[in-house]
Design an enzyme around this catalytic site. Sequence first.
Site, PDB file in Angstrom:
ATOM      1  N   HIS A   1      45.129  42.559  37.993  1.00  0.00           N
ATOM      2  CA  HIS A   1      45.026  43.756  38.836  1.00  0.00           C
ATOM      3  C   HIS A   1      44.529  43.442  40.242  1.00  0.00           C
ATOM      4  O   HIS A   1      44.563  44.301  41.114  1.00  0.00           O
ATOM      5  CB  HIS A   1      44.093  44.779  38.175  1.00  0.00           C
ATOM      6  CG  HIS A   1      44.714  45.393  36.959  1.00  0.00           C
ATOM      7  ND1 HIS A   1      45.308  46.634  36.973  1.00  0.00           N
ATOM      8  CD2 HIS A   1      44.883  44.918  35.709  1.00  0.00           C
ATOM      9  CE1 HIS A   1      45.796  46.904  35.772  1.00  0.00           C
ATOM     10  NE2 HIS A   1      45.542  45.872  34.982  1.00  0.00           N
TER      11      HIS A   1
ATOM     12  N   ASP B   1      42.911  43.986  48.737  1.00  0.00           N
ATOM     13  CA  ASP B   1      42.938  44.878  47.582  1.00  0.00           C
ATOM     14  C   ASP B   1      44.192  44.559  46.783  1.00  0.00           C
ATOM     15  O   ASP B   1      45.286  44.464  47.368  1.00  0.00           O
ATOM     16  CB  ASP B   1      42.979  46.333  48.070  1.00  0.00           C
ATOM     17  CG  ASP B   1      42.302  47.278  47.095  1.00  0.00           C
ATOM     18  OD1 ASP B   1      42.212  46.926  45.905  1.00  0.00           O
ATOM     19  OD2 ASP B   1      41.877  48.369  47.521  1.00  0.00           O
TER      20      ASP B   1
END
Length: 728
Positions: A167, A374
């Site tokens: 992720h 991110d």
Amino acid sequence: MSKLIIVSNRLPVTVAKQEEAFEYHKSLGGLATGLKSYHKKADSIWIGWPGIASNELKEEEKAGIEKKLESDHGCLPVFLSAEEKEKYYDGFCNNTLWPLFHYFTNKMEFKSDTWEAYKHVNEKFFRVLDEVMEENDQVWVHDYQLMLLPGMIRDKYPQAKIGFFLHIPFPSNEIFRLLIWRDEILEGVLGSDLIGFHTYDYVRHFLSSTRRLMGLSSHLNTVHYGNRNIRVDAFPMGIDYEKFYREYTDSEFIEDTKLVQDSKKDMKLILSVDRLDYTKGIPNRLEAFDAFLELYPEYVEKVKFILIVAPSRETVRSYEKLKRQVEELVGKINGKYSTSNWMPVWFYYKPFTQKTLIALYRNADVLLVTPLRDGMNLVAKEYAASRRDLEGMIVISETAGAASELGEAIHVNPRDNVAIARGLYKALEMPLEEKHTINKIFHQRLKRYSLDFWAKEFISSLQSHEKTPIIKEGVLNIGEDSDQLMKEYHQAEKRLILLDYDGTLVGFTSIPQRARPDQSLKDLLTTMGENPQNTLAIVSGRDRQTLEKWLGDLPLHLVASHGLWVKNYNEDWKSTVMLTHDWKPVVYEVMQMYSDRMPGSIIEEKDYSIALHYRKCDPDMVAEKMGEIKEALLTLVHAMSLGVLEGNKVLEVKDVRVNKGLAVAHLMRENSYDFILAAGDDVTDEDLFDALPSHAFSIKVGFGSTRAAYYVDDWRAIRSLLQKLKGS
Ligand code: GDG
């Protein structure tokens, strides 16, 4: 029937002790929020940590939690003690992997005790999984906390379908290689059949690390590792679109909306929502907002910046410091610009309900998402999906995974305050029509590639993953036929055993001279060779001198230089071909020219060939140059009895009359054998396999296309096969 097992560090449910009772509430964070609804629909089992330290619990309390999690949520808990959690999660996960993978090398620590804890906790997860796992189950492992788990599952369940999804970003090889335990981490992840990332950049980075650090080749996003093909691909995670798009008419939502609108009055609302984390760029964002008010004073008293920061990782010290830094900056900006009836920044350090977030999303004119790095950033997608009125706008940093999908948003460099300030201004001033066009595109994409679609795509790719080993059809693992081989070996009166050396009896070393035989190999070959029924030959590409020095005193036949020289036991070397050498200087010169430009390459001159070894060269450079080198050499040798041969990280120009097949023919002529076994790993061994009669056992070591009838994983398997024959 096979089942789906999801494994992640945190369960979607968090357990907390309140006085004597236990509370069960939803876990925060992208993964938990994201996958929960899929888990419900798929009727899967979810394994993870329930967020409570096990040393605070009595055995019967653990049993109670276990029961409740299983019956109400389809979850199986992995209980971690406070110390395990501290070393594995706060330590290795959040002080080593998290900063490293987000390019914060200055924040990363390397501690062997936290690494040990990481391994130990991954094993603990495996043990819980092992209790419910069946051979044909599908397992979907999530994120950087569990990168060793796929390898552990693969060891025990070779047939299971294992998927891994990261992720967070996978960093460039130059960053990843800093990790002391990089090999273990890569090997762990490579236990999977399918490895997913949010973006193609992360896929590229991962493939580059497996290629550069482990020497693995890949083709069309498929890595060849051991006897398996592993697919590596981008699956950009979506959101539960309907949940954010839906119209809400309940009084709670209406109340929330009214509160936001009243507080906004006639001002423009800027919103940002993050977990507290240094990767999210919150201080930079505040500095940029300061720059915005400096650059565009007309917006003083006209904007309100709502900065929502959800508490997270509060036990990690650097996060405490970050919180203080954010508070100070908020204080500084408010002190600098506030007027009697206006305060620019509204900082909330607490979680909100999802409904309140949606109310805020729907009323914020601009979402400011400026993480320094991110993996994806779901907040940006949630905001876009919430804008039923098509009137929102997003300023997003180019280093957020979501930026590649939200290409029409305003992209900024998150370290450039002025660029963010200008981006914010552009978003606030954007004509309505342009916003409508952009928002429509967002909706189309987010609606289609929703969370459900993402999970289904991943799982269906996992299910359809072909487990074919990288070997041509019809080639069998010798393990499956070793009984037959043993039987024929025993029944035979005269046996011929032909063994290549490098890669077949010993592993590869960076310097060829280091691959000398160890004592156990010598003992093994001696016992096999001393058996009067056996004729044992080492058939190698190495020169006579080396073979003589390393193996000359053993009861073996030696074939050197790919068949040019043959030496029967206790006899002298004989050549099989009359060689000419006049071609060598010109070929050497061309090879030297290329070698000079390929750092790490070595030229080796042999009696009948000249070889360019490039095992230690940069694989990208090799891929780029190889075509040109081959072309140049082929043109050069065109009219001579020479060939250009590509081996295992070596390009060789050689006299084509010399090959391992010729030497074998020579050995076979001397006697008739009722059992023949040949093993080799290289392309040059294909000539050997070709020259064998049909009843022979031919074994390819490793993977790749072959004319051999069988294969084994590596040289260790050949040694253990010989041990078995020797001992029987
Ligand atoms: C990791 C990667 C990747 C936030 N505050 C509140 C709240 N949230 C929800 C948001 C969103 C989620 O948490 C945050 O997701 P992100 O994607 O922004 O970030 P991470 O938690 O760091 O997640 C990230 C993600 O995994 C998925 O793969 O995108 O890059 O770092 O859903 O809405 N929810 C509620 N109250 C809050 O105050 N209810």
